[in-house]
Structure formats: C-alpha cells, structure tokens
Design a protein around this motif. Structure first.
Motif, PDB file in Angstrom:
ATOM      1  N   LEU A  87       6.619  14.245  52.754  1.00 15.14           N
ATOM      2  CA  LEU A  87       6.852  15.442  53.560  1.00 15.14           C
ATOM      3  C   LEU A  87       7.121  15.072  55.014  1.00 15.14           C
ATOM      4  N   TRP A  88       6.384  14.087  55.535  1.00 11.29           N
ATOM      5  CA  TRP A  88       6.596  13.642  56.905  1.00 11.29           C
ATOM      6  C   TRP A  88       7.981  13.010  57.061  1.00 11.29           C
ATOM      7  N   PRO A 135       9.997  17.143  48.552  1.00 14.06           N
ATOM      8  CA  PRO A 135       8.696  17.819  48.450  1.00 14.06           C
ATOM      9  C   PRO A 135       8.871  19.319  48.634  1.00 14.06           C
ATOM     10  N   ARG A 136       8.466  20.085  47.663  1.00 16.45           N
ATOM     11  CA  ARG A 136       8.702  21.528  47.713  1.00 16.45           C
ATOM     12  C   ARG A 136       7.950  22.206  48.852  1.00 16.45           C
ATOM     13  N   ALA A 137       6.886  21.565  49.334  1.00 16.05           N
ATOM     14  CA  ALA A 137       6.137  22.134  50.459  1.00 16.05           C
ATOM     15  C   ALA A 137       6.976  22.211  51.719  1.00 16.05           C
ATOM     16  N   VAL A 181      -6.942  23.558  51.806  1.00 16.98           N
ATOM     17  CA  VAL A 181      -6.875  24.199  50.495  1.00 16.98           C
ATOM     18  C   VAL A 181      -5.430  24.553  50.149  1.00 16.98           C
ATOM     19  N   GLY A 182      -4.661  25.013  51.153  1.00 16.02           N
ATOM     20  CA  GLY A 182      -3.275  25.390  50.903  1.00 16.02           C
ATOM     21  C   GLY A 182      -2.440  24.221  50.409  1.00 16.02           C
ATOM     22  N   PHE A 183      -2.552  23.059  51.069  1.00 15.87           N
ATOM     23  CA  PHE A 183      -1.790  21.892  50.641  1.00 15.87           C
ATOM     24  C   PHE A 183      -2.222  21.439  49.244  1.00 15.87           C
ATOM     25  N   TRP A 184      -3.526  21.393  49.019  1.00 18.40           N
ATOM     26  CA  TRP A 184      -4.008  20.979  47.699  1.00 18.40           C
ATOM     27  C   TRP A 184      -3.551  21.943  46.610  1.00 18.40           C
ATOM     28  N   ALA A 199       7.689  13.540  38.318  1.00 15.54           N
ATOM     29  CA  ALA A 199       6.236  13.395  38.263  1.00 15.54           C
ATOM     30  C   ALA A 199       5.626  13.661  39.627  1.00 15.54           C
ATOM     31  N   ARG A 200       4.500  14.358  39.618  1.00 17.23           N
ATOM     32  CA  ARG A 200       3.829  14.694  40.875  1.00 17.23           C
ATOM     33  C   ARG A 200       3.226  13.446  41.491  1.00 17.23           C
ATOM     34  N   PRO A 201       3.579  13.126  42.741  1.00 16.20           N
ATOM     35  CA  PRO A 201       2.988  11.956  43.396  1.00 16.20           C
ATOM     36  C   PRO A 201       1.551  12.237  43.806  1.00 16.20           C
ATOM     37  N   SER A 202       0.854  11.197  44.191  1.00 15.60           N
ATOM     38  CA  SER A 202      -0.497  11.401  44.719  1.00 15.60           C
ATOM     39  C   SER A 202      -0.403  12.200  46.012  1.00 15.60           C
ATOM     40  N   LEU A 203      -1.519  12.825  46.382  1.00 12.05           N
ATOM     41  CA  LEU A 203      -1.497  13.673  47.578  1.00 12.05           C
ATOM     42  C   LEU A 203      -1.146  12.894  48.839  1.00 12.05           C
TER      43      LEU A 203
END
Length: 310
Positions: free
Chosen positions: A53-54, A148-150, A295-298, A42-46
């Motif tokens: 990611l940190w 995190p795929r980012a 915008v990129g992260f979102w 499930a996608r976590p909140s931003l």
C-alpha cells in the motif's frame, strides 16, 4: 516446457510418463504445492500488505486529486461547491434550529458553533460515505488491475482531506468574522484533523468491506448518516440539552463518546474561546482514531481476496 506448463499438461493427461501416480488423483492444492505454484490473488501478510500500500502512495494521491478535479468539472462554480454545500446546510439548520426552535439562545456565538460542527461532520460524512462505495463502484478497475484494494477507500479519504484544507481556511475566516480571537490553541488544529483523518480511514475501510458484499448498504447509508448527524451535537449543545431534558449526566457522557461528536467538540474547544468541552474529550478522540485505524485495516485486509469476485 516450463515447470508450471508441465504441471498443467500432467493434469490434463491424467498421468505422467515416468510411471509415477497420476496427478489426477491429487487435489489441485496438492498439485500446486508439488510444483511450487500459488494463487495469483492470494492475500499477503498484513505487514506485506501495508508495504504494498505504501508503494502505491503515488497512485492514491493521483487518484484522489483526479477525482477532485473531475467531481465539479461540469458545474459553473466548480470547487466552490465543496465549501458552499456545508455552508448552505448550516444556513438551513440555523433557520430551523437557531431561529425557529430557539436553540441559539443558550449558546454563545451560535453561528461559529454551528458552522464548526457542520464542517467537521461533513468531512467525516463524505469520507465514510465515499469509502462505503469505493469497492462496489470500482469493480472494473479491481478486476483489471492487481493492487491493494485498500488503496481505493484510502484515496476517497485523501480526496476529502484535500477538500478540507480549503474548507478549514474558510472556517477560520468565518470564525474570526464572528469576533473569535486567534489563540495558541489554534496550533492544535492539525493534531485534531490528524486524529479525525485516522478515524475516517478506519471507518471507510470497514464500510468499504461491508458495502462490497451488502449492496443494500448504499440504500441504508443516507439514513444512517442522517441519524448520526442528529446525534452528534452539530446544531445543539449536548450537555445543555441533556440538562434541559432532566436526564442523567451519564446520557451526555454516552453521546460525547460518539466519535463524530468528540471531534466536533475538540474543534469547537480550539476555535471558540467560550466553549467548554468535557476534559476527557481528547482521550475519546485518540481512542477512536487508533481503534478505528487498526481494526479497519485488519477487517478490510481479511477479505482482500474476495473483492471484485462474483
């Protein structure tokens, strides 16, 4: 038997021993909600996503460093190719545009002008191109591990940033060789590179999502990058060309709004004493850096659950 196991057993049996309604009549979502289950991917909140990611920053740095080491491990010149490639490209463009087409006649210190444009553009080109392939080229890693795929497009940008540190040292020497003085403006180089890195991260995240689902992107990307190169003023002065073509000044303003052109102009303004950039060019760089990063992260985060599936 644990609660999740009991839920699975109930679903398979088609009913429960206590006589309550059969869970087979419930949807899977209702069944999972009743037993407090949730999707593993499930996608976590931003904010939670950024924290994750940190927490994996060491993975990002290690992955980028290992790619840098292995990238040129089979070549005789090794890491020198990261500097030789833009230099060789600059040499080709100098012959074609500076000598044959005579572009250098109206530009002071054309060698430094051209080399600066090539090094700055190459940083963005490599970071964005690598980011576009970061998801589609690492499907086995994505399907095997949960992270995190980012982290992947971010690692590709960090990889190019590591290479840029060497390239900027070479660029500084070459600019000095062309008799450009060291000025206080050189202290702004880290600021300019920070803004460009923010833009590169955002742009690579956008293309990473597009490249993950549109496989034809890898075929179109070289043409996109070549068009971007020719419209970014790498080997010609945008204002001079527009003036020579007798086009309205608004055309040059539009071309300067190109993020690659803006970052090139800022670096030229810092390194080249006689280069005049538009007074608002720093504002363009700040806008693109912040806009692309947010915008990129979102945009990338919105598809977090879908990467590596199908």
């Amino acid at each position: 038997m644990s609660q999740p196991e009991s839920a699975v057993a109930d679903a398979r049996a088609g009913g429960r021993k206590d006589g309550t309604p059969s869970p087979g009549k419930e949807s899977l979502a209702q069944l999972a909600a009743r037993y407090g289950l949730r999707r593993a991917i499930a996608r976590p909140s931003l904010p939670a996503y950024l924290r994750q990611l940190w927490e994996r920053r060491h993975f990002v740095l290690t992955y980028a460093t290992s790619r840098n080491i292995s990238k040129y491990s089979n070549s005789a010149l090794g890491q020198l190719w990261q500097v030789l490639t833009p230099l060789l490209n600059a040499g080709i463009y100098w012959v074609m545009f500076g000598v044959i087409l005579g572009t250098s006649k109206d530009i002071d210190n054309y060698p430094a002008f051209l080399i600066t444009g090539m090094f700055v553009f190459t940083y963005t080109q490599r970071a964005v191109s690598g980011g576009a392939k970061s998801i589609s080229g690492n499907l086995s890693l994505i399907r095997a591990l949960h992270f995190p795929r980012a982290a992947l497009p971010l690692a590709y940008t960090v990889q190019e940033l590591q290479q840029l540190f060497i390239s900027m040292g070479v660029l500084g020497v070459l600019v000095l060789v062309t008799q450009e003085p060291i000025t206080w403006a050189w202290l702004l180089i880290p600021v300019a590179l920070l803004l460009q890195t923010m833009f590169n991260i955002g742009a690579s995240l956008v293309l990473a999502r597009i490249g993950a689902f549109a496989r034809d992107m890898n075929q179109l990307l070289p043409f996109i990058m070549r068009t971007w190169l020719y419209s970014s003023g790498v080997f010609f002065a945008i204002g001079d060309k527009i003036h020579a073509a007798q086009l309205p000044g608004i055309v040059s303003d539009i071309l300067y709004m190109n993020p690659a052109a803006a970052f090139i102009e800022v670096m030229r303004e810092i390194l080249l004493q006689r280069h005049d950039a538009p007074p608002w060019i720093w504002g363009v760089c700040v806008f693109w850096a912040v806009f692309a990063l947010l915008v990129g992260f979102w945009f990338f985060w919105r598809a977090e659950e879908r990467y590596g599936r199908g």
